[in-house]
Write a protein that holds these residues in place. Sequence first.
Motif, PDB file in Angstrom:
ATOM      1  N   GLN A   1       0.865  -1.192   0.000  1.00  0.00           N
ATOM      2  CA  GLN A   1       0.000   0.000   0.000  1.00  0.00           C
ATOM      3  C   GLN A   1       0.895   1.234   0.000  1.00  0.00           C
ATOM      4  O   GLN A   1       1.683   1.417   0.926  1.00  0.00           O
ATOM      5  CB  GLN A   1      -0.884   0.001   1.242  1.00  0.00           C
TER       6      GLN A   1
ATOM      7  N   ALA B   1      -4.461   5.221  -0.361  1.00  0.00           N
ATOM      8  CA  ALA B   1      -3.255   4.490  -0.785  1.00  0.00           C
ATOM      9  C   ALA B   1      -3.481   3.874  -2.149  1.00  0.00           C
ATOM     10  O   ALA B   1      -4.609   3.534  -2.504  1.00  0.00           O
ATOM     11  CB  ALA B   1      -2.944   3.388   0.216  1.00  0.00           C
TER      12      ALA B   1
ATOM     13  N   VAL C   1      -2.804   0.642  -4.442  1.00  0.00           N
ATOM     14  CA  VAL C   1      -2.462  -0.775  -4.287  1.00  0.00           C
ATOM     15  C   VAL C   1      -2.549  -1.395  -5.670  1.00  0.00           C
ATOM     16  O   VAL C   1      -3.639  -1.500  -6.245  1.00  0.00           O
ATOM     17  CB  VAL C   1      -3.447  -1.485  -3.325  1.00  0.00           C
TER      18      VAL C   1
END
Length: 902
Positions: free
Chosen positions: A416, A612, A614
Motif C-alpha cells: 500500500q 493508498a 495498491v
Amino acid sequence: MLGIGTLAKKAFGTPNDRKVKATRPIVEKINALEPEFKKLSDEELIAKTTAFKERYANGESLDSLLPEAFANCREGARRALGLRAFDVQLLGGVFLHQGNIAEMKTGEGKTLVATFPAYLNALAGRGVHVVTVNDYLAKRDADWMGKVFTQLGMRTGVIYPYQPDDEKREAYAADVTYATNNELGFDYLRDNMKSSVEEMAQRDHFYAIVDEVDSILIDEARTPLIISGPSDDKSELYVEIDKIIPEVTEEHYTLDEKQRTATYTEEGNEFIERRLHEVGLLPEHQSLYDPESTTIVHHVTQALRAHVLFTKDKDYIVRDGEVMLIDEFTGRMMQGRRLSDGLHQAIEAKEHVEIQPENVTLASVTFQNYFRLYDKLSGMTGTALTEADEFDEIYKLGVVEVPTNRPIARQDEHDQVYRTEREKYDGIIDAIKEAHAKGQPILVGTTSIEKSEALSDLLKSAGVPHNVLNARHHEQEAKIVADAGKFGAVTIATNMAGRGTDIKLGGNVEIQVMEALDANPDANPDELRKQIEAKHVEEEKRVLEAGGLFVLGTERHESRRIDNQLRGRSGRQGDPGRSAFFLSLEDDLMRIFGSERLDSVLSRLGMKDGEAIVHPWVNKSLEKAQAKVEGRNFDIRKQLLKFDDVMNDQRKVIFSQRREIMESEDLADIVVDMRRQVIDDLVDVYLPPKSYADQWDVEGLHEAALDRLGLDIPVAEWADEEGVDHDVMRERIYEASDALMAEKTEAFGTETMRNIEKQLLLQTIDAKWREHLLTLEHLRSVIGFRGYAQRDPLNEYKTEAFQLFESMLNSLRLDVTQQLSRIRPLTEEEQAEMLRQMAEQQGALEASMHAEAPPDPLAAPLADRREGFDETDPSTWGNPGRNDPCPCGSGKKFKHCHGRLV
C-alpha cells in the motif's frame, strides 16, 4: 500466452524441483531403516556410532554411510527431545551434507535439521562447527541439540567470549562445536599469534554449517575482524618529519578545505624527496614512488594535513601536554577521542608534546576468507534464493529450496503506497487497531530503532498495548518473540529482531513452562506442563479464528531478502496468517526509485489525502529497484574481497609457515637456508658476479659480515689469493658462519639452541607481519589515486603488495640471521643478576596479589630439584624442553624460569 521458459518448466520442472526429486530416494531409504533402529537399545545406538566411525576409517565414504547415520540420528533425536524429524527435514539435512544452502521457511525446524549432517560429518573425527548469529543462540542450541549428540555417544562443545583457554580447547576438541561467526574468526586469528601448537584452540577447518547464512556470509561480510594492539614507538620519525614541513611552501601542495584534503604537487614531491634524502629518512637509491616508500609517504602526507588543515584553538587545544580535539558543532573538548591513521601523532609532533603510540592491526580476516578455509561449507536460512548468484560466485555454494512440510496458507497482500509519511503512519495505526480489535496477534517490522520508538509513541497515544523488541538483550528478545503469537499481542521489531526463535500461535509452551517453574520451583513439572498445554490449545484456537499472525512492514528494505525474512515469520507449519507492507513516497527506497514521477501519476489519478495506491505494477517496480540496490551492494562486496584476496594469499603463506615452524622439532635447515641466502645477497652486492677482483668492495663486505653475520673474517687476504673468485669467497663465508653457529650450539646445548631458533623465528615473523599489514593499509588508502593515471588500482595493488611481501621476506631472513649471530650464553654474573631480578619481580607480584609465596628458586634444594643442579652452571641443568618443569625445582616451566632468553 505462456512463454517458452514457462512451458519448459511445466514440462521438465525447475532445476530446484529436479534436485529435490533426485534426493527423495535417499529419504525413502532412511524411512525404510526406521523400524530397525527403533528396536535398538540406547547402548546399541551409541555402538552404531562407533561402528560408523570404524567403517569410515576403513575407507567407506560418508555418502554411503548417510542413510544409516541419518536413521540413527533421527531415532536419537526422538528419544532425547521427543521430536521425530519430518521427511523435508531429512531432505534439508542431505542438501547440507552435500555442501549447499538449504532454504527452509520459518518454523520448519532448521535447528534439528543441522544435527543430521553434523552427526554424519563428525564421524570423520575432525570436528564440525555449527555457526550461529549470537552467543545466546550458540549456548541454547548446544544445550538443546547436545542432548541428541549425547544420546548417540558424541560430545558437544560451545564457544563463547572470554572463555578460559583450557575450556575453549576442550570445546573445539568435541565432535560438534557450536559458536558464533565472530568467535570462530577471532580464535583463528588468536591461534596464529600463539607460540606453540599446544596453545592453539582450533584443530581443523573441516566442515561448517552456518545458521542464518545470509546474515553471516552477506550482511556481515563487509566488516573485517581485526585484532589490534599498540604499535612500535615511532616518536622519532614523527618529530624528524615535522622538522621538514615548516619549509614546505604554498607551491608545494594543493588544499581542498571542503573535502578536508591536502596533497603534494609534483614540485612538492621533489622537494620532500630531496629533504628526506638529506636527513637520512629515505635511502639514497630509493624514490618516493617505490613500493618500499609507502609508509614514509603516508607519514609526510599526514604531517602536511596536521600543519595546513588543523588549527590550534579551533580544531584542537593543547592542555596539560595533551592534544585534545574540539567538537566543531558544540565547541566542547572531546575527551579521550583521537584521530586515526597517525594523524593525531602528527599533530602531537607539530605541538612538541609527548607522542602517544597509535594502535595497529596485529591480525585481520574477513568472513568471506575465513569461511572459505573450510573443506566443506553449508548453510541454512529462510531467505537465500535472492542472493543465489553471490553465494555461488563467492563461496561456490548452491541454493536449494526445501519444500515446506505443510502448504503455506499465508496471504501476502500487495504493497500500500501513500503520498506522505504522515498518511502512511495513519494507515498503519488504523490497520493495527482493526486487527487488534479482533485479537489477531501483530508483528510490526521497522527499519531502525528510532522508527520503532516513534511508532511506539503513536501506539501509546492510540491506547494500543504493545512490546518493543530491544536487540541488546538476546534472552529477553527470545521471550518477547515467543509471546508475539499470543491472542491480541502487538510486537514492534527492527530488521533482524527475533531470528532463531519461532513465533508460535497462542505462545511458546516451552518458554511458558520454564517461566512457571522459575516462579514456582517446587511445582510438579509434568502437572504444570499439562495445565499450560491445555490453556495453549484454547489460546491457539482463538488466534486461528482471528486469522493467525499479521505481519505488517512499515517500509521496504534495500534488500528484498530482509523483507522476506519479516514476511516469513507468519504462516509457519501451514498456519494461517497475512502480511502487508505500508510505504510512502517519502521512504528512502521510494525516493531513490524516483518518487517524483510516481507522485505526478498519483496526483493525476486524483488521489485524496489518506488514500493508498495498491497495484501489482508498483510491487514489480519496487522489486526492480531493490534488485538494482542489491546488485550495487554485491559489486562493493566483490571489490572489497578482491583487495582482501591479495592479503589473504599472503596471510595463508605466513600462517602455514608459522604452523610448520611450531610443529618442527628441528629448524636448523630453515635457519641455515636463511643464513646462506643472506650470504648470497651480501656477496652479490659487494662482489658483483662477472666482475674482476680489483672491482670488489672487500672493505664493505668485511663490515657487512661483521654486522650481519657476527664474523670477523680476513676478506682482504682471501681476495689477494691466487684463483679466488666470487664462488670461492661465498663458500668460505658459508664455512665460517657454519663454524660460528656450531660453536654457539655447543655452548647452549642442541635442544636449547633449537628452542632459541624456534622462538626467534616466530617472534620475527610476527613483528614483520604486523609491519607489513600496516604498510598494506597505507597502500590501500592511496592506491585509488592511480585510477586518475588510467591505471587499474587493483592490479597496481597486487603488484606492489607482492613486491612489499618479497621485501618483507628478505628483511625477515636478514633479521633472524643477524639476531642468531649475536646471541651468546650468559656469564655467571649475568645469570645471577637475572635470577635476582626474577626473584624481585616474583616477590613484588606476590605482594601485590596478597598471595602465599610459592617456593623461591633461589632457596634451599627442593625435592624435585635436579641432582647436582648449579644456578651458575648451565651444564648441570640437563636438556629440559621449553615446557618441561625447570630443573631448579621451582615448579615453573623451564621457559619461564632458568630457560628465559635475555
